[in-house]
Design a protein around this motif. Structure first.
Motif, PDB file in Angstrom:
ATOM      1  N   ARG A  75     -40.018  32.367  14.845  1.00 32.31           N
ATOM      2  CA  ARG A  75     -38.585  32.226  15.658  1.00 32.31           C
ATOM      3  C   ARG A  75     -38.168  33.349  16.276  1.00 32.31           C
ATOM      4  N   ASP A  92     -34.879  27.401   7.653  1.00 26.90           N
ATOM      5  CA  ASP A  92     -33.252  27.584   8.200  1.00 26.90           C
ATOM      6  C   ASP A  92     -32.671  28.877   7.629  1.00 26.90           C
ATOM      7  N   HIS A  94     -30.077  32.713   8.351  1.00 25.70           N
ATOM      8  CA  HIS A  94     -29.523  33.477   9.305  1.00 25.70           C
ATOM      9  C   HIS A  94     -29.631  35.041   9.110  1.00 25.70           C
ATOM     10  N   GLY A 109     -30.097  29.970   4.717  1.00 25.99           N
ATOM     11  CA  GLY A 109     -29.138  29.099   5.604  1.00 25.99           C
ATOM     12  C   GLY A 109     -27.888  28.412   4.694  1.00 25.99           C
ATOM     13  N   ASP A 127     -30.065  21.727  18.454  1.00 24.93           N
ATOM     14  CA  ASP A 127     -31.386  21.825  17.819  1.00 24.93           C
ATOM     15  C   ASP A 127     -31.238  22.736  16.675  1.00 24.93           C
ATOM     16  N   ARG A 128     -30.799  23.691  16.520  1.00 27.38           N
ATOM     17  CA  ARG A 128     -30.279  24.739  15.523  1.00 27.38           C
ATOM     18  C   ARG A 128     -29.284  25.606  15.752  1.00 27.38           C
ATOM     19  N   ASP A 130     -27.762  29.617  15.032  1.00 28.63           N
ATOM     20  CA  ASP A 130     -28.463  30.984  14.585  1.00 28.63           C
ATOM     21  C   ASP A 130     -27.008  31.643  14.548  1.00 28.63           C
TER      22      ASP A 130
END
Length: 139
Positions: A75, A92, A94, A109, A127-128, A130
């Motif tokens: 990522r 998932d 941060h 996450g 999509d996601r 962050d």
């Protein structure tokens, strides 16, 4: 008795991602994935490659990191314009970003709760998300 090929896990990981396991990709993948989850810049990885006597240009490192990201192996975490880290943890989560040192630290996450997201623009989907929490040392 059969012996497993050295670095067979790295070779399979690259192949499963749909990438051809070239010598340079495999050498960089070994550096990236051999020690657990980490955050690395292209410049840091290039320095590690040079220290390990892996003949690779900085441009090749950038290209490989972006290929790995596109294939879902990494990522990209953009902390500011022109400053990106590549994260081997693709689950998932941060980040805390330490502005004084430039380090990233994972935040699971489930520790971040978002009350509500805006609707995505027409014809798109989220999509996601962050989250980067910027911190500074007390002092």
């Amino acid at each position: 008795m059969t012996q497993s090929r050295p670095f067979s896990e790295v070779i399979e990981r690259v192949r499963r991602a749909g990438l051809r396991p070239t010598r340079q990709r495999l050498a960089l993948a070994r550096l990236l994935f051999q020690g657990g989850d980490r955050h690395v810049t292209a410049e840091q990885l290039h320095g590690e490659a040079k220290s390990a006597d892996i003949p690779v240009s900085l441009a090749t490192v950038y290209n490989t990191l972006h290929q790995f990201t596109g294939a879902g192996l990494l990522r990209e975490v953009v902390v500011e314009p022109g400053r990106s880290y590549f994260d081997t943890n693709i689950d998932d989560h941060h980040h805390f970003y330490y502005e004084d040192s430039g380090q990233l630290q994972d935040i699971p996450g489930e520790e971040i709760r978002l009350a509500e997201l805006p609707n995505a623009p027409e014809g798109t989907h989220v999509d996601r998300v962050d989250v980067i929490i910027r911190v500074r040392d007390d002092g």
